[in-house]
Design a protein around this motif. Structure first.
Motif, PDB file in Angstrom:
ATOM      1  N   THR A 124       0.810  -1.227   0.000  1.00 46.95           N
ATOM      2  CA  THR A 124       0.000   0.000   0.000  1.00 46.95           C
ATOM      3  C   THR A 124       0.847   1.284   0.000  1.00 46.95           C
ATOM      4  O   THR A 124       0.305   2.378   0.106  1.00 46.95           O
ATOM      5  N   GLY A 125       2.164   1.134  -0.106  1.00 44.27           N
ATOM      6  CA  GLY A 125       3.039   2.301  -0.314  1.00 44.27           C
ATOM      7  C   GLY A 125       3.388   2.382  -1.799  1.00 44.27           C
ATOM      8  O   GLY A 125       3.158   1.443  -2.559  1.00 44.27           O
ATOM      9  N   ALA A 126       3.980   3.507  -2.190  1.00 38.64           N
ATOM     10  CA  ALA A 126       4.248   3.735  -3.612  1.00 38.64           C
ATOM     11  C   ALA A 126       5.382   2.862  -4.137  1.00 38.64           C
ATOM     12  O   ALA A 126       6.347   2.571  -3.440  1.00 38.64           O
ATOM     13  N   SER A 127       5.260   2.439  -5.394  1.00 42.11           N
ATOM     14  CA  SER A 127       6.392   1.858  -6.113  1.00 42.11           C
ATOM     15  C   SER A 127       6.879   2.893  -7.145  1.00 42.11           C
ATOM     16  O   SER A 127       6.229   3.918  -7.335  1.00 42.11           O
ATOM     17  N   PRO A 128       8.045   2.649  -7.804  1.00 42.00           N
ATOM     18  CA  PRO A 128       8.717   3.739  -8.523  1.00 42.00           C
ATOM     19  C   PRO A 128       7.861   4.498  -9.545  1.00 42.00           C
ATOM     20  O   PRO A 128       8.051   5.692  -9.731  1.00 42.00           O
ATOM     21  N   ASN A 129       6.920   3.837 -10.192  1.00 35.87           N
ATOM     22  CA  ASN A 129       6.141   4.583 -11.193  1.00 35.87           C
ATOM     23  C   ASN A 129       5.187   5.573 -10.528  1.00 35.87           C
ATOM     24  O   ASN A 129       4.609   6.427 -11.207  1.00 35.87           O
ATOM     25  N   GLU A 291      -0.521   7.461   6.990  1.00 36.40           N
ATOM     26  CA  GLU A 291      -1.727   7.410   6.172  1.00 36.40           C
ATOM     27  C   GLU A 291      -1.904   6.030   5.533  1.00 36.40           C
ATOM     28  O   GLU A 291      -2.992   5.459   5.534  1.00 36.40           O
ATOM     29  N   ALA A 292      -0.811   5.473   4.991  1.00 38.00           N
ATOM     30  CA  ALA A 292      -0.909   4.144   4.363  1.00 38.00           C
ATOM     31  C   ALA A 292      -1.239   3.084   5.423  1.00 38.00           C
ATOM     32  O   ALA A 292      -2.038   2.175   5.177  1.00 38.00           O
ATOM     33  N   SER A 293      -0.641   3.241   6.618  1.00 43.10           N
ATOM     34  CA  SER A 293      -0.920   2.281   7.699  1.00 43.10           C
ATOM     35  C   SER A 293      -2.390   2.338   8.099  1.00 43.10           C
ATOM     36  O   SER A 293      -3.005   1.317   8.429  1.00 43.10           O
ATOM     37  N   TYR A 294      -2.934   3.555   8.049  1.00 39.82           N
ATOM     38  CA  TYR A 294      -4.336   3.782   8.423  1.00 39.82           C
ATOM     39  C   TYR A 294      -5.300   3.246   7.353  1.00 39.82           C
ATOM     40  O   TYR A 294      -6.184   2.450   7.646  1.00 39.82           O
ATOM     41  N   PHE A 295      -5.057   3.643   6.096  1.00 42.32           N
ATOM     42  CA  PHE A 295      -6.054   3.240   5.090  1.00 42.32           C
ATOM     43  C   PHE A 295      -5.984   1.754   4.773  1.00 42.32           C
ATOM     44  O   PHE A 295      -6.980   1.150   4.385  1.00 42.32           O
ATOM     45  N   GLN A 296      -4.802   1.130   4.958  1.00 40.93           N
ATOM     46  CA  GLN A 296      -4.749  -0.306   4.648  1.00 40.93           C
ATOM     47  C   GLN A 296      -5.587  -1.121   5.642  1.00 40.93           C
ATOM     48  O   GLN A 296      -6.163  -2.142   5.266  1.00 40.93           O
ATOM     49  N   LEU A 297      -5.705  -0.637   6.881  1.00 38.87           N
ATOM     50  CA  LEU A 297      -6.580  -1.310   7.851  1.00 38.87           C
ATOM     51  C   LEU A 297      -8.039  -1.217   7.390  1.00 38.87           C
ATOM     52  O   LEU A 297      -8.827  -2.160   7.532  1.00 38.87           O
ATOM     53  N   HIS A 298      -8.386  -0.059   6.826  1.00 38.87           N
ATOM     54  CA  HIS A 298      -9.762   0.112   6.346  1.00 38.87           C
ATOM     55  C   HIS A 298     -10.029  -0.726   5.092  1.00 38.87           C
ATOM     56  O   HIS A 298     -11.129  -1.269   4.934  1.00 38.87           O
ATOM     57  N   LEU A 299      -9.039  -0.853   4.230  1.00 43.11           N
ATOM     58  CA  LEU A 299      -9.192  -1.751   3.064  1.00 43.11           C
ATOM     59  C   LEU A 299      -9.385  -3.187   3.552  1.00 43.11           C
ATOM     60  O   LEU A 299     -10.256  -3.921   3.061  1.00 43.11           O
TER      61      LEU A 299
END
Ligand code: ACM
Length: 385
Positions: A124-129, A291-299
């Motif tokens: 859920t974090g960004a990759s290079p693109n 933010e990623a830690s938060y939204f991934q729990l909601h996903l």
């Protein structure tokens, strides 16, 4: 008396693995907080299928090997199959064989170097693109094409620099210097590097330094009198958390590419920031990793509501394609790769320790962790304006 339905109200036990001590705690403590906030929010709303989420949490103390050890303990002794955690790619690489061998599901809320897609990981974090390409284009358009690379010595910096070098070269740029320091580096370790930078006079410094060492790099840069308006440090990892640790004056003017900054507009983010400050204090700042830690729990919660089981095969099938109105904007787990489609933003740190957004994508950028749909030309850098 019998309780035939008792098992249906038992809590859902989930693993949480972030370093709350050691040199990575500057950022991982915030990932822990983002995870906790979402768990509390989900439980306050009645849990999932009427069942509470209960975290089983370990602190690997910034030791990559300990992540593998605790992942195994979570899966074998604690009988947990879903784990939220890891910041560094070396810690993710330590957990990977465990979740693959025991068929668990790791939720990984950190930008990374790409070129991986495990069926046992949701990224859920960004990759290079979703960050590097737009950053390279922005830097070349605004500062010049001679880059100096400085990184912590492990897989993410070396691989991220490989991608950045390819993109840079494909667009007529060059790497004038490349140096690595230990993840334990202190202030004095950066002195010869900033002297080298002064001598070589690159147009921009691309930093893949992580954790506490970030603070020392930026402080060493400031101490030799370099000017971020002329030659900024640009990064994919320096967030509001590292800026707060180094001092707002030290961070001011430097550039970060990220899916999220605390200062972005929108009601979803406003509400998230208010809740975060209420829970962790007025001075606490959100950042891309919180933010990623938060939204991934909601996903996860949305998918679990559908699956009603933590069985990895069933849950993963439900997770793919799941969408959530995250603080950064709407995000979706891309079914092709298990990586989230995320927004791309470029921010410049200001005197208040926040980032002014100077560029952003018009919509979420599809995750393409192997850069399949991209040449290495920055003209193809997502849809950043
Ligand atoms: C990282 O190690 N993925 C920042």
């Amino acid at each position: 008396m019998s309780y035939p339905l008792q098992h249906t109200t038992a809590p859902w036990r989930i693993g949480v693995l972030f370093s709350r001590t050691g040199f990575m705690s500057v950022i991982e403590e915030t990932q822990y907080q983002g995870t906790l906030l979402a768990i509390e929010e989900i439980n306050a709303a009645g849990g999932i299928c009427g069942r509470e989420l209960v975290p089983v949490s370990y602190d690997p103390g910034s030791d990559s090997a300990a992540y593998g050890h605790y992942a195994k303990r979570l899966m074998i002794e604690d009988e947990v199959s879903t784990i939220f955690g890891c910041y560094t790619s070396s810690s993710r690489k330590a957990v990977l064989p465990v979740v693959e061998r025991l068929n668990g599901l790791l939720w990984y809320p950190t930008l990374y170097e790409g070129f991986e897609a495990s069926p046992n990981v949701i990224y859920t974090g960004a990759s290079p693109n979703q960050n590097s390409l737009a950053l390279c284009r922005h830097l070349m358009d605004n500062y010049g094409s001679r880059f100096y690379f400085v990184g912590s010595d492990y897989i993410y910096p070396r691989e991220s620099n490989r991608v950045m070098r390819e993109v840079l070269k494909a667009n007529g740029g060059s790497v004038v210097g490349e140096r690595y320091v230990s993840v334990h580096a202190r202030w004095q370790d950066f002195l010869p590097i900033v002297q080298d930078i002064r001598r070589l006079r690159p147009d921009v410094i691309f930093s893949t330094v992580v954790g506490e060492a970030t603070v020392f790099l930026y402080q060493a840069y400031a101490n030799v009198g370099l000017d971020p308006r002329k030659m900024p440090i640009a990064s994919l990892t320096t967030t509001e958390a590292e800026i707060a640790a180094m001092g707002f004056d030290v961070g001011e003017g430097h550039i970060t590419a990220a899916s999220y900054f605390q200062g972005i507009e929108g009601e979803a983010n406003g509400s998230f920031v208010r809740k975060f400050k209420k829970r962790f204090g007025e001075d606490a700042s959100t950042n891309m990793c919180v933010e990623a830690s938060y939204f991934q729990l909601h996903l996860f919660a949305k998918a679990l509501e559908q699956a009603n089981t933590l069985d990895t095969e069933v849950l993963r099938a439900m997770v793919l394609g799941t969408t959530f109105d995250a603080p950064q904007g709407t995000v979706t787990v891309n079914p092709n790769s298990g990586h989230a489609d995320l927004w791309t933003r470029i921010g410049r740190a200001n005197r208040q320790g926040q980032f002014d957004v100077i560029n952003q994508s018009r919509e979420a950028v599809h995750a393409d962790p192997f850069l399949i749909g991209y040449g290495r030309a920055t003209a193809q850098a997502g849809n950043v304006q």
